[in-house]
Scaffold this motif. Structure first.
Motif, PDB file in Angstrom:
ATOM      1  N   GLY A 232       0.781  -1.225   0.000  1.00  0.00           N
ATOM      2  CA  GLY A 232       0.000   0.000   0.000  1.00  0.00           C
ATOM      3  C   GLY A 232       0.814   1.277   0.000  1.00  0.00           C
ATOM      4  O   GLY A 232       0.267   2.363  -0.187  1.00  0.00           O
ATOM      5  N   ASP A 233       2.116   1.181   0.212  1.00  0.00           N
ATOM      6  CA  ASP A 233       2.962   2.369   0.138  1.00  0.00           C
ATOM      7  C   ASP A 233       3.066   2.832  -1.316  1.00  0.00           C
ATOM      8  O   ASP A 233       2.937   2.032  -2.251  1.00  0.00           O
ATOM      9  CB  ASP A 233       4.357   2.068   0.677  1.00  0.00           C
ATOM     10  CG  ASP A 233       4.383   1.950   2.187  1.00  0.00           C
ATOM     11  OD1 ASP A 233       3.355   2.235   2.821  1.00  0.00           O
ATOM     12  OD2 ASP A 233       5.428   1.546   2.724  1.00  0.00           O
ATOM     13  N   PHE A 234       3.298   4.136  -1.509  1.00  0.00           N
ATOM     14  CA  PHE A 234       3.383   4.652  -2.873  1.00  0.00           C
ATOM     15  C   PHE A 234       4.184   5.942  -2.915  1.00  0.00           C
ATOM     16  O   PHE A 234       4.404   6.612  -1.898  1.00  0.00           O
ATOM     17  CB  PHE A 234       1.983   4.905  -3.448  1.00  0.00           C
ATOM     18  CG  PHE A 234       1.217   6.012  -2.760  1.00  0.00           C
ATOM     19  CD1 PHE A 234       1.404   7.346  -3.117  1.00  0.00           C
ATOM     20  CD2 PHE A 234       0.302   5.723  -1.746  1.00  0.00           C
ATOM     21  CE1 PHE A 234       0.706   8.367  -2.489  1.00  0.00           C
ATOM     22  CE2 PHE A 234      -0.398   6.735  -1.117  1.00  0.00           C
ATOM     23  CZ  PHE A 234      -0.196   8.061  -1.483  1.00  0.00           C
ATOM     24  N   VAL A 235       4.626   6.289  -4.121  1.00  0.00           N
ATOM     25  CA  VAL A 235       5.156   7.609  -4.443  1.00  0.00           C
ATOM     26  C   VAL A 235       4.431   8.076  -5.691  1.00  0.00           C
ATOM     27  O   VAL A 235       4.391   7.363  -6.701  1.00  0.00           O
ATOM     28  CB  VAL A 235       6.679   7.591  -4.709  1.00  0.00           C
ATOM     29  CG1 VAL A 235       7.152   8.966  -5.164  1.00  0.00           C
ATOM     30  CG2 VAL A 235       7.440   7.160  -3.465  1.00  0.00           C
ATOM     31  N   ASP A 236       3.824   9.253  -5.628  1.00  0.00           N
ATOM     32  CA  ASP A 236       3.063   9.799  -6.753  1.00  0.00           C
ATOM     33  C   ASP A 236       3.722  11.112  -7.162  1.00  0.00           C
ATOM     34  O   ASP A 236       3.792  12.060  -6.375  1.00  0.00           O
ATOM     35  CB  ASP A 236       1.612  10.028  -6.333  1.00  0.00           C
ATOM     36  CG  ASP A 236       0.669  10.091  -7.520  1.00  0.00           C
ATOM     37  OD1 ASP A 236       1.164  10.077  -8.662  1.00  0.00           O
ATOM     38  OD2 ASP A 236      -0.554  10.139  -7.305  1.00  0.00           O
ATOM     39  N   GLN A 237       4.188  11.156  -8.404  1.00  0.00           N
ATOM     40  CA  GLN A 237       4.958  12.291  -8.905  1.00  0.00           C
ATOM     41  C   GLN A 237       4.176  12.959 -10.030  1.00  0.00           C
ATOM     42  O   GLN A 237       3.914  12.343 -11.060  1.00  0.00           O
ATOM     43  CB  GLN A 237       6.305  11.774  -9.415  1.00  0.00           C
ATOM     44  CG  GLN A 237       7.215  12.797 -10.049  1.00  0.00           C
ATOM     45  CD  GLN A 237       8.553  12.191 -10.417  1.00  0.00           C
ATOM     46  OE1 GLN A 237       9.194  11.524  -9.603  1.00  0.00           O
ATOM     47  NE2 GLN A 237       8.987  12.400 -11.645  1.00  0.00           N
ATOM     48  N   VAL A 238       3.778  14.230  -9.839  1.00  0.00           N
ATOM     49  CA  VAL A 238       2.924  14.928 -10.793  1.00  0.00           C
ATOM     50  C   VAL A 238       3.608  16.225 -11.244  1.00  0.00           C
ATOM     51  O   VAL A 238       4.121  16.988 -10.422  1.00  0.00           O
ATOM     52  CB  VAL A 238       1.544  15.247 -10.176  1.00  0.00           C
ATOM     53  CG1 VAL A 238       0.670  16.009 -11.180  1.00  0.00           C
ATOM     54  CG2 VAL A 238       0.851  13.964  -9.732  1.00  0.00           C
ATOM     55  N   LEU A 239       3.555  16.470 -12.559  1.00  0.00           N
ATOM     56  CA  LEU A 239       4.228  17.641 -13.121  1.00  0.00           C
ATOM     57  C   LEU A 239       3.633  18.943 -12.598  1.00  0.00           C
ATOM     58  O   LEU A 239       2.414  19.138 -12.611  1.00  0.00           O
ATOM     59  CB  LEU A 239       4.119  17.609 -14.653  1.00  0.00           C
ATOM     60  CG  LEU A 239       4.842  18.728 -15.388  1.00  0.00           C
ATOM     61  CD1 LEU A 239       6.349  18.563 -15.279  1.00  0.00           C
ATOM     62  CD2 LEU A 239       4.413  18.779 -16.854  1.00  0.00           C
ATOM     63  N   GLU A 240       4.493  19.836 -12.157  1.00  0.00           N
ATOM     64  CA  GLU A 240       4.080  21.167 -11.757  1.00  0.00           C
ATOM     65  C   GLU A 240       4.331  22.165 -12.892  1.00  0.00           C
ATOM     66  O   GLU A 240       3.476  22.994 -13.208  1.00  0.00           O
ATOM     67  CB  GLU A 240       4.849  21.600 -10.504  1.00  0.00           C
ATOM     68  CG  GLU A 240       4.621  23.039 -10.062  1.00  0.00           C
ATOM     69  CD  GLU A 240       3.184  23.336  -9.655  1.00  0.00           C
ATOM     70  OE1 GLU A 240       2.771  24.505  -9.727  1.00  0.00           O
ATOM     71  OE2 GLU A 240       2.467  22.383  -9.281  1.00  0.00           O
ATOM     72  N   LYS A 241       5.519  22.052 -13.525  1.00  0.00           N
ATOM     73  CA  LYS A 241       5.866  23.019 -14.564  1.00  0.00           C
ATOM     74  C   LYS A 241       6.906  22.407 -15.499  1.00  0.00           C
ATOM     75  O   LYS A 241       7.782  21.660 -15.068  1.00  0.00           O
ATOM     76  CB  LYS A 241       6.406  24.288 -13.920  1.00  0.00           C
ATOM     77  CG  LYS A 241       6.766  25.409 -14.892  1.00  0.00           C
ATOM     78  CD  LYS A 241       7.092  26.707 -14.152  1.00  0.00           C
ATOM     79  CE  LYS A 241       8.313  26.566 -13.278  1.00  0.00           C
ATOM     80  NZ  LYS A 241       8.723  27.867 -12.684  1.00  0.00           N
ATOM     81  N   ALA A 242       6.813  22.752 -16.772  1.00  0.00           N
ATOM     82  CA  ALA A 242       7.806  22.364 -17.771  1.00  0.00           C
ATOM     83  C   ALA A 242       8.210  23.601 -18.557  1.00  0.00           C
ATOM     84  O   ALA A 242       7.358  24.292 -19.116  1.00  0.00           O
ATOM     85  CB  ALA A 242       7.269  21.286 -18.700  1.00  0.00           C
ATOM     86  N   VAL A 243       9.505  23.867 -18.587  1.00  0.00           N
ATOM     87  CA  VAL A 243      10.022  25.035 -19.308  1.00  0.00           C
ATOM     88  C   VAL A 243      10.991  24.534 -20.378  1.00  0.00           C
ATOM     89  O   VAL A 243      12.036  23.956 -20.063  1.00  0.00           O
ATOM     90  CB  VAL A 243      10.748  25.999 -18.358  1.00  0.00           C
ATOM     91  CG1 VAL A 243      11.284  27.197 -19.151  1.00  0.00           C
ATOM     92  CG2 VAL A 243       9.811  26.476 -17.245  1.00  0.00           C
TER      93      VAL A 243
END
Length: 245
Positions: A232-243
């Protein structure tokens, strides 16, 4: 709480451990995304403890070369992972030369793709693997998928599968990503449509599942990556900004 090495490992596209008895080598058209600096927000759950963090990725591609510099930080711990993948772009797509990683409280290691000798070697083990074409490291794998998708977006249909051979810290193994469907992902600039790919562990293993979302309207950059453990452990990585650079 689990030791910090478990948390660090979750921030990589780590595959579950199983024998490297397949070594797919397929020439495909590729078109790497344009160079960019990307920042991500992290949500982490480890042994019941919820943490937030950030990750930055410097992606560079041009003149037949590429590089990926990644740094991840988590609240309480600070910088927990930094890695760098560098290499060429050839007929198979991204062609790593070196993958270097440093985790908190751990010695750094390097995985080398010795192209003159056509061998993958590791500072952490005596194992070697032949270079047949198309091999990736744990950082370049998602960008190789993005490069393949940009060259042939019509082939990234639900049900299609994409096979890579990926080198890690001590060994290498086949990875298989399956396209599920197109979904809406909420990123820093708002909602965006993204193709959802999933890499599940083998049926007989209790390894980590990896889900990857690539956004066609944003040059197929990875806009979300999620790592799910069986407990049940997780890491969720979501884009904040792309330049773009």
């Amino acid at each position: 709480m689990k030791n910090i090495s478990t948390l660090c490992a979750a921030l990589l596209l780590a595959a579950s451990a199983y024998a490297a008895d397949e070594h797919p080598s397929v020439k495909r058209p590729t078109n790497p995304p344009p160079s960019a600096d990307l920042s991500y927000n992290l949500k982490i759950k480890q042994s019941g403890l919820s943490l937030n963090g950030v990750a930055t990725v410097q992606w560079r591609a041009g003149d037949g070369k590429y590089s990926i510099a990644t740094e991840s930080r988590a609240s309480i711990f600070g910088k927990i992972v930094e890695n760098r993948s560098e290499g060429l772009v050839d007929d198979y797509g991204l062609a790593p030369l070196t993958f270097h990683e440093k985790r908190i409280r751990k010695e750094p290691y390097t995985t080398s793709f010795k192209r003159d000798a056509k061998t993958i070697a590791f500072t952490e083990s005596d194992l070697t693997y032949p270079i047949l074409g198309g091999e990736q490291d744990r950082s370049s794998a998602q960008w190789q998928l993005a490069a393949i998708a940009r060259a042939a977006p019509d082939k990234f249909k639900p049900g299609s599968e994409w096979h890579l051979f990926v080198a890690g810290r001590r060994d290498a193994e086949p990875w298989s990503f399956k396209v599920l469907k197109t979904e809406t992902v909420e990123i820093g600039s708002g909602e965006i449509s993204a193709v959802h790919l999933s890499k599940a562990p083998p049926p007989d293993a209790k390894g980590q599942q990896v889900d990857l979302w690539l956004a066609p309207s944003l040059d197929w950059y990875p806009v979300r990556v999620r790592f799910n453990d069986p407990d049940g452990d997780f890491v969720d990585q979501v884009l904040e900004k792309a330049v773009k650079k």
